[in-house]
Design an enzyme around this catalytic site. Structure first.
Site, mmCIF file in Angstrom:
data_model
loop_
_atom_site.group_PDB
_atom_site.id
_atom_site.type_symbol
_atom_site.label_atom_id
_atom_site.label_comp_id
_atom_site.label_asym_id
_atom_site.label_seq_id
_atom_site.Cartn_x
_atom_site.Cartn_y
_atom_site.Cartn_z
ATOM 1 N N SER A 217 0.830 -1.202 0.000
ATOM 2 C CA SER A 217 0.000 0.000 0.000
ATOM 3 C C SER A 217 0.870 1.259 0.000
ATOM 4 O O SER A 217 1.721 1.414 -0.869
ATOM 5 C CB SER A 217 -0.958 -0.059 1.192
ATOM 6 O OG SER A 217 -1.986 0.860 1.033
ATOM 7 N N ASP B 277 -9.028 -4.634 -5.736
ATOM 8 C CA ASP B 277 -8.559 -3.641 -4.765
ATOM 9 C C ASP B 277 -9.533 -2.449 -4.769
ATOM 10 O O ASP B 277 -9.699 -1.801 -5.803
ATOM 11 C CB ASP B 277 -7.152 -3.192 -5.172
ATOM 12 C CG ASP B 277 -6.501 -2.288 -4.137
ATOM 13 O OD1 ASP B 277 -7.229 -1.757 -3.273
ATOM 14 O OD2 ASP B 277 -5.276 -2.108 -4.203
ATOM 15 N N HIS C 134 -7.411 -5.331 -1.342
ATOM 16 C CA HIS C 134 -6.236 -4.506 -1.041
ATOM 17 C C HIS C 134 -5.329 -5.130 0.016
ATOM 18 O O HIS C 134 -4.112 -5.146 -0.131
ATOM 19 C CB HIS C 134 -6.707 -3.118 -0.564
ATOM 20 C CG HIS C 134 -5.587 -2.149 -0.383
ATOM 21 N ND1 HIS C 134 -4.813 -1.699 -1.437
ATOM 22 C CD2 HIS C 134 -5.087 -1.538 0.734
ATOM 23 C CE1 HIS C 134 -3.899 -0.850 -0.980
ATOM 24 N NE2 HIS C 134 -4.034 -0.739 0.336
HETATM 25 C C1 LIG Z 1 -22.326 10.183 5.766
HETATM 26 C C2 LIG Z 1 -21.147 9.843 4.917
HETATM 27 C C3 LIG Z 1 -19.914 10.548 5.231
HETATM 28 C C4 LIG Z 1 -18.685 9.819 4.824
HETATM 29 C C5 LIG Z 1 -17.476 10.397 5.307
HETATM 30 C C6 LIG Z 1 -16.434 9.437 5.475
HETATM 31 C C7 LIG Z 1 -15.268 9.873 6.294
HETATM 32 C C8 LIG Z 1 -14.419 10.872 5.628
HETATM 33 C C9 LIG Z 1 -13.003 10.761 6.001
HETATM 34 C C10 LIG Z 1 -12.186 11.412 5.014
HETATM 35 C C11 LIG Z 1 -10.781 11.241 5.276
HETATM 36 C C12 LIG Z 1 -10.058 10.904 4.089
HETATM 37 C C13 LIG Z 1 -8.697 10.429 4.408
HETATM 38 C C14 LIG Z 1 -8.276 9.511 3.416
HETATM 39 C C15 LIG Z 1 -7.212 8.658 3.861
HETATM 40 C C16 LIG Z 1 -7.243 7.444 3.099
HETATM 41 C C17 LIG Z 1 -6.479 6.383 3.718
HETATM 42 C C18 LIG Z 1 -6.407 5.224 2.918
HETATM 43 C C19 LIG Z 1 -5.038 4.914 2.562
HETATM 44 C C20 LIG Z 1 -4.749 3.728 2.196
HETATM 45 C C21 LIG Z 1 -3.399 3.325 1.863
HETATM 46 C C22 LIG Z 1 -2.894 2.327 2.835
HETATM 47 O O1 LIG Z 1 -1.762 2.386 3.214
HETATM 48 S S1 LIG Z 1 -4.000 1.167 3.387
HETATM 49 C C23 LIG Z 1 -3.183 0.039 4.525
HETATM 50 C C24 LIG Z 1 -3.032 0.591 5.858
HETATM 51 N N1 LIG Z 1 -2.788 -0.340 6.879
HETATM 52 C C25 LIG Z 1 -1.563 -0.762 7.212
HETATM 53 O O2 LIG Z 1 -0.590 -0.483 6.583
HETATM 54 C C26 LIG Z 1 -1.439 -1.587 8.435
HETATM 55 C C27 LIG Z 1 -0.260 -1.160 9.273
HETATM 56 N N2 LIG Z 1 -0.605 -0.794 10.613
HETATM 57 C C28 LIG Z 1 -1.298 -1.566 11.493
HETATM 58 O O3 LIG Z 1 -1.653 -2.686 11.258
HETATM 59 C C29 LIG Z 1 -1.659 -0.935 12.791
HETATM 60 O O4 LIG Z 1 -1.463 0.406 12.732
HETATM 61 C C30 LIG Z 1 -0.894 -1.538 14.013
HETATM 62 C C31 LIG Z 1 0.630 -1.529 13.819
HETATM 63 C C32 LIG Z 1 -1.371 -2.971 14.223
HETATM 64 C C33 LIG Z 1 -1.197 -0.692 15.229
HETATM 65 O O5 LIG Z 1 -2.567 -0.706 15.480
HETATM 66 P P1 LIG Z 1 -3.321 0.384 16.330
HETATM 67 O O6 LIG Z 1 -4.006 -0.278 17.455
HETATM 68 O O7 LIG Z 1 -2.398 1.496 16.698
HETATM 69 O O8 LIG Z 1 -4.353 0.970 15.318
HETATM 70 P P2 LIG Z 1 -5.378 0.187 14.401
HETATM 71 O O9 LIG Z 1 -4.890 0.288 12.993
HETATM 72 O O10 LIG Z 1 -5.713 -1.158 14.909
HETATM 73 O O11 LIG Z 1 -6.658 1.100 14.561
HETATM 74 C C34 LIG Z 1 -6.700 2.410 14.073
HETATM 75 C C35 LIG Z 1 -7.855 3.146 14.728
HETATM 76 O O12 LIG Z 1 -9.072 2.507 14.391
HETATM 77 C C36 LIG Z 1 -9.775 2.104 15.554
HETATM 78 N N3 LIG Z 1 -10.392 0.806 15.295
HETATM 79 C C37 LIG Z 1 -9.743 -0.290 14.840
HETATM 80 N N4 LIG Z 1 -10.624 -1.290 14.707
HETATM 81 C C38 LIG Z 1 -11.827 -0.815 15.083
HETATM 82 C C39 LIG Z 1 -13.137 -1.381 15.146
HETATM 83 N N5 LIG Z 1 -13.338 -2.655 14.803
HETATM 84 N N6 LIG Z 1 -14.157 -0.617 15.541
HETATM 85 C C40 LIG Z 1 -13.945 0.665 15.896
HETATM 86 N N7 LIG Z 1 -12.738 1.260 15.852
HETATM 87 C C41 LIG Z 1 -11.681 0.532 15.451
HETATM 88 C C42 LIG Z 1 -8.715 1.992 16.630
HETATM 89 O O13 LIG Z 1 -9.277 2.130 17.880
HETATM 90 C C43 LIG Z 1 -7.800 3.128 16.245
HETATM 91 O O14 LIG Z 1 -8.332 4.326 16.686
HETATM 92 P P3 LIG Z 1 -7.416 5.522 17.233
HETATM 93 O O15 LIG Z 1 -6.524 5.918 16.086
HETATM 94 O O16 LIG Z 1 -8.380 6.585 17.594
HETATM 95 O O17 LIG Z 1 -6.635 4.947 18.363
#
Ligand SMILES: CCCCCCCCCCCCCCCCCCCCCC(=O)SCCNC(=O)CCNC(=O)[C@H](O)C(C)(C)COP(=O)(O)OP(=O)(O)OC[C@H]1O[C@@H](n2cnc3c(N)ncnc32)[C@H](O)[C@@H]1OP(=O)(O)O
Length: 421
Positions: free
Chosen positions: A232, A326, A360
């Site tokens: 990713s 993906d 993905h």
């Molecule tokens: C009305 C409609 C409106 C709609 C609006 C919609 C919203 C609009 C928003 C618009 C914004 C646009 C932005 C775009 C960005 C795009 C991003 C995409 C990019 C993609 C590219 C990528 O690269 S894709 C792959 C990413 N991947 C990894 O490369 C894994 C590596 N890394 C790990 O594997 C972990 O990082 C590792 C190390 C285990 C540590 O894990 P960790 O514990 O620190 O964090 P986690 O990842 O597990 O969880 C993270 C947070 O999700 C919470 N959460 C988890 N599960 C949950 C569950 N079941 N229910 C509830 N909440 C849950 C958790 O509680 C955390 O919350 P918080 O951040 O507040 O603490």
């Protein structure tokens, strides 16, 4: 006669190894339900179950017998692993501490009731992440925050730097498993870990150069170059490393992008802008899941093409692993753009392997496919794509392909010269 559950090759295995499950001492043609469960380090429960029928001598072998219902149907020796479902919606199964195994609890119940009560047998199987003799070395050198995994025996071993994506943190489980296949693998964090920045902002390639230097100078890492493995966001970082830094021999991308994404990338005087996106194109499915497929700008259009990584400058072969379903972004199109970009500069075509019905989040073998999970930056559940069975089978094959590729380019005779930078 007591009912016994048998795991072959033994009561312990490594997570990336298949296991054969059999049950002995049942009555002829007895109907049973197998229930598997596992808790992750956060205490979240993952469960699966399947209905089976013993053969005429009271034996059940999951390599031969079909599941008759439950979490899956048909002959599927690792079906109980594939279909492990989180109790809490959208939880993703990750191994946070590779020094301890996961404990898979397998229970055999009488009958095919949805809630069977009569327990016939129970066994706990350990699924480890550190193979025999694999060494885990935390690295805190200069600004590098990483963990190095070294295979058993005396090196030097072919070296790989392993990058995960925009979830951040330090993901060790892929690196630790890969080290069990005779590679020295550095799992490298780049944000959201210890004293690294909390957010993915303004990446400086000098950080990755420092990590590369660490590997190139390590006495147990074989030269002359290092392999890169990125998933990713980690994929485009690998392409940038290959294009701007020296000392890289071969690169594998898992569903990566050909442009720099999510945040500008800096190296010395140079800045590569990020691809950009449009919130208006972010889709939300009927069930409320975020679908990012169309969210990203087209890297071939102006001015987005300024984010394209100049991969024609990179040395060494590339392998693009593509999940054709993906839903994070258009990985297949990105791999094709990379191929054209390389060829138009007289460079060799990259190897591209596409997997249908694969999403993905491609993980090492036997992880239950993560088709939906909560992404920290989105703050909601994201649909990553993939069809469970096809995705699961792809993960097994991809693991082999990655090793074959790195064996070919990092273990070959040419790379035995210690011609380090
Ligand atoms: C009305 C409609 C409106 C709609 C609006 C919609 C919203 C609009 C928003 C618009 C914004 C646009 C932005 C775009 C960005 C795009 C991003 C995409 C990019 C993609 C590219 C990528 O690269 S894709 C792959 C990413 N991947 C990894 O490369 C894994 C590596 N890394 C790990 O594997 C972990 O990082 C590792 C190390 C285990 C540590 O894990 P960790 O514990 O620190 O964090 P986690 O990842 O597990 O969880 C993270 C947070 O999700 C919470 N959460 C988890 N599960 C949950 C569950 N079941 N229910 C509830 N909440 C849950 C958790 O509680 C955390 O919350 P918080 O951040 O507040 O603490």
């Amino acid at each position: 006669m007591a009912v016994l559950v048998n795991f072959t090759p033994g009561p312990r295995s490594l997570w990336d190894e298949p296991v054969a499950i059999s049950v002995h001492g049942l009555t002829p043609t007895q109907r049973v339900t197998l229930h598997a469960s596992l808790r992750d380090e956060k205490g979240e429960l993952f469960e699966s179950s399947a209905h089976y029928q013993a053969d005429t001598v009271g034996q059940l072998d999951l390599r031969k017998a079909p599941a008759l219902g439950g979490s899956y149907r048909g002959v599927e020796p690792m079906g109980l692993f594939r279909t492990l479902q989180p109790q809490k919606p959208f939880e993703r199964l990750v191994k946070r501490d590779v020094q301890t195994p996961f404990h898979m609890d397998l229970e055999v119940y009488e009958g095919h009731d949805p809630q069977p009560t009569k327990l016939l047998a129970r066994v706990v199987h350990e699924r480890g992440f550190l193979g025999p003799g694999v060494r885990r070395i935390p690295v805190r050198e200069g600004s590098v925050r990483a963990t190095l995994f070294l295979p058993p025996g005396t090196g030097p071993f072919p070296g790989i730097i392993d990058l995960y994506g925009s979830g951040g943190g330090l993901c060790e489980y892929r690196a630790s498993l890969l080290a069990g296949h005779d590679f020295a693998v550095l799992a490298l964090a780049y944000f959201r870990f210890e004293d690294l920045p909390e957010e993915l902002n303004d990446i400086h390639l000098e950080y990755f150069e420092e990590a590369l230097d660490y590997m190139l100078k390590h006495p147990e890492v074989k030269g002359p170059g290092i392999g890169l493995l990125g998933f990713s966001k980690g994929g485009d970082l690998c392409l940038s490393m290959g294009s701007f830094l020296k000392g890289i021999t071969a690169t594998v991308l898992i569903n990566g992008c050909v442009a720099n994404t999510m945040t500008p990338l800096h190296y010395k005087e140079m800045t590569l802008p990020d691809l950009g996106n449009d919130l208006e194109r972010l889709k939300v499915t009927e069930s409320g899941l975020v679908d990012l497929t169309d969210f990203w700008n087209n890297p071939l259009e102006k001015p987005n093409c300024q984010s394209l990584i100049p991969i024609e400058k990179a040395q060494g072969p590339f392998l693009f692993i593509v999940g054709q379903d993906d839903h994070n972004w258009k990985s297949e199109a990105y791999a094709c753009i990379a191929s054209e970009q390389l060829q138009s500069h007289g460079k060799e075509k990259p190897q591209i392997i596409c997997y249908p019905k694969t999403g993905h989040c491609i993980e090492p073998p036997y992880f239950p496919p993560c088709l939906i999970s909560v992404h920290g930056m989105v703050g909601r559940a994201v649909f990553w794509g993939g069809e469970s069975k096809a995705h699961f089978m792809a993960q097994v094959e991809i693991w082999e392909q990655i090793q074959t590729f790195f064996q070919r380019y990092l273990k070959s005779k040419e790379s035995t010269f210690h011609n380090k930078m």
